[in-house]
Design a protein around this motif. Sequence first.
Motif, PDB file in Angstrom:
ATOM      1  N   GLU A 176       0.830  -1.204   0.000  1.00 47.24           N
ATOM      2  CA  GLU A 176       0.000   0.000   0.000  1.00 47.24           C
ATOM      3  C   GLU A 176       0.864   1.255   0.000  1.00 47.24           C
ATOM      4  OE1 GLU A 176      -2.648  -0.365   3.309  1.00 47.24           O
ATOM      5  OE2 GLU A 176      -4.075  -1.594   2.190  1.00 47.24           O
ATOM      6  N   VAL A 179       2.147   1.996  -3.498  1.00 49.23           N
ATOM      7  CA  VAL A 179       1.106   2.583  -4.347  1.00 49.23           C
ATOM      8  C   VAL A 179       0.893   4.057  -4.016  1.00 49.23           C
ATOM      9  CG1 VAL A 179      -1.351   2.509  -4.914  1.00 49.23           C
ATOM     10  CG2 VAL A 179      -0.051   0.381  -4.731  1.00 49.23           C
ATOM     11  N   LEU A 180       0.928   4.397  -2.736  1.00 47.62           N
ATOM     12  CA  LEU A 180       0.639   5.768  -2.310  1.00 47.62           C
ATOM     13  C   LEU A 180       1.827   6.710  -2.479  1.00 47.62           C
ATOM     14  CD1 LEU A 180      -1.396   5.014   0.945  1.00 47.62           C
ATOM     15  CD2 LEU A 180      -2.288   5.772  -1.270  1.00 47.62           C
ATOM     16  N   LYS A 191       4.298  -0.870  -9.962  1.00 51.55           N
ATOM     17  CA  LYS A 191       3.386  -0.151  -9.072  1.00 51.55           C
ATOM     18  C   LYS A 191       1.935  -0.376  -9.493  1.00 51.55           C
ATOM     19  CE  LYS A 191       3.047   4.478  -7.045  1.00 51.55           C
ATOM     20  NZ  LYS A 191       3.689   5.813  -7.007  1.00 51.55           N
ATOM     21  N   TRP A 192       1.701  -0.352 -10.794  1.00 54.96           N
ATOM     22  CA  TRP A 192       0.352  -0.582 -11.316  1.00 54.96           C
ATOM     23  C   TRP A 192      -0.120  -1.997 -10.995  1.00 54.96           C
ATOM     24  CZ3 TRP A 192      -1.308  -4.073 -15.105  1.00 54.96           C
ATOM     25  CH2 TRP A 192      -2.632  -3.911 -15.527  1.00 54.96           C
ATOM     26  N   ALA A 195      -1.187  -2.174  -7.407  1.00 54.09           N
ATOM     27  CA  ALA A 195      -2.475  -1.508  -7.202  1.00 54.09           C
ATOM     28  C   ALA A 195      -3.629  -2.388  -7.670  1.00 54.09           C
ATOM     29  CB  ALA A 195      -2.491  -0.168  -7.938  1.00 54.09           C
ATOM     30  N   LEU A 198      -4.061  -5.349  -5.168  1.00 49.34           N
ATOM     31  CA  LEU A 198      -4.693  -4.911  -3.922  1.00 49.34           C
ATOM     32  C   LEU A 198      -6.186  -4.656  -4.123  1.00 49.34           C
ATOM     33  CD1 LEU A 198      -1.995  -2.453  -2.517  1.00 49.34           C
ATOM     34  CD2 LEU A 198      -2.677  -4.648  -1.515  1.00 49.34           C
ATOM     35  N   LYS A 199      -6.529  -4.043  -5.239  1.00 46.72           N
ATOM     36  CA  LYS A 199      -7.939  -3.772  -5.518  1.00 46.72           C
ATOM     37  C   LYS A 199      -8.705  -5.075  -5.705  1.00 46.72           C
ATOM     38  CE  LYS A 199     -11.004  -1.205  -8.619  1.00 46.72           C
ATOM     39  NZ  LYS A 199     -11.074  -0.304  -9.806  1.00 46.72           N
ATOM     40  N   SER A 204      -8.181  -3.872   3.014  1.00 48.73           N
ATOM     41  CA  SER A 204      -6.899  -3.216   3.202  1.00 48.73           C
ATOM     42  C   SER A 204      -6.235  -3.796   4.426  1.00 48.73           C
ATOM     43  CB  SER A 204      -7.093  -1.705   3.396  1.00 48.73           C
ATOM     44  OG  SER A 204      -7.778  -1.463   4.614  1.00 48.73           O
TER      45      SER A 204
END
Length: 211
Positions: A176, A179-180, A191-192, A195, A198-199, A204
């Motif tokens: 996380e 990504v942030l 990074k993509w 993300a 995680l989605k 979370s």
Amino acid sequence: MGTQERERKVYRALRRAGLDVIPDAVPAGTIPFAGGYGVEDVTGGFSHPYATPRLVERLNADWYDLAVSSGLLDHRREFLVMLPQGTRSHRAAQEHLHSGSDAPMLWTRVRLLDRWDIMGRGAASAFLGVRAGHPAFAMMALDSSVYIVASTGEAGVDVFAVGHPDRSENILRRMEQIVLDDSPYDHPQGKWQIAVWLKGRGGSTAALSDR
């Protein structure tokens, strides 16, 4: 890098180390990153100083024992290894390892052949380390049940197994954060992928902490 060039520059080097690449065969839903684990996540491993007699032979034997006992290998002796995508050679990958222009590190499916030398030829010339006896790699079981990482330090080699990295609060928090954060060291493609993963899993690390 084209398919033929990647075959010549990367796959052949891996084959000399005893790993046969199976292109475009990473299982759907595989966790794309497993860094940031804590001591409590480690389920096994070993360490050897560089002065260890017959170091490469000892490292190979202990790696195989760990790979079998931890469940890294499936019934066909297949697993995943993290490789830089698009690099033209092992040397190029090393030169750009810590630069913002490095290629993304992504999982590649491989099969362990009958004759192999992960810690010798693999570490020396197949994207699995710095030189023989100095490995640096990340491996994952096809079902993401175990993650094995090797690192080369000042005094010796450390290899650790992390059980079920997709359930580790430490790893999920680190993902996380990647990504942030707007870090130049995190490749956009990697990074993509984090993300998206995680989605796809939903929730979370905060939700995990509330269990």
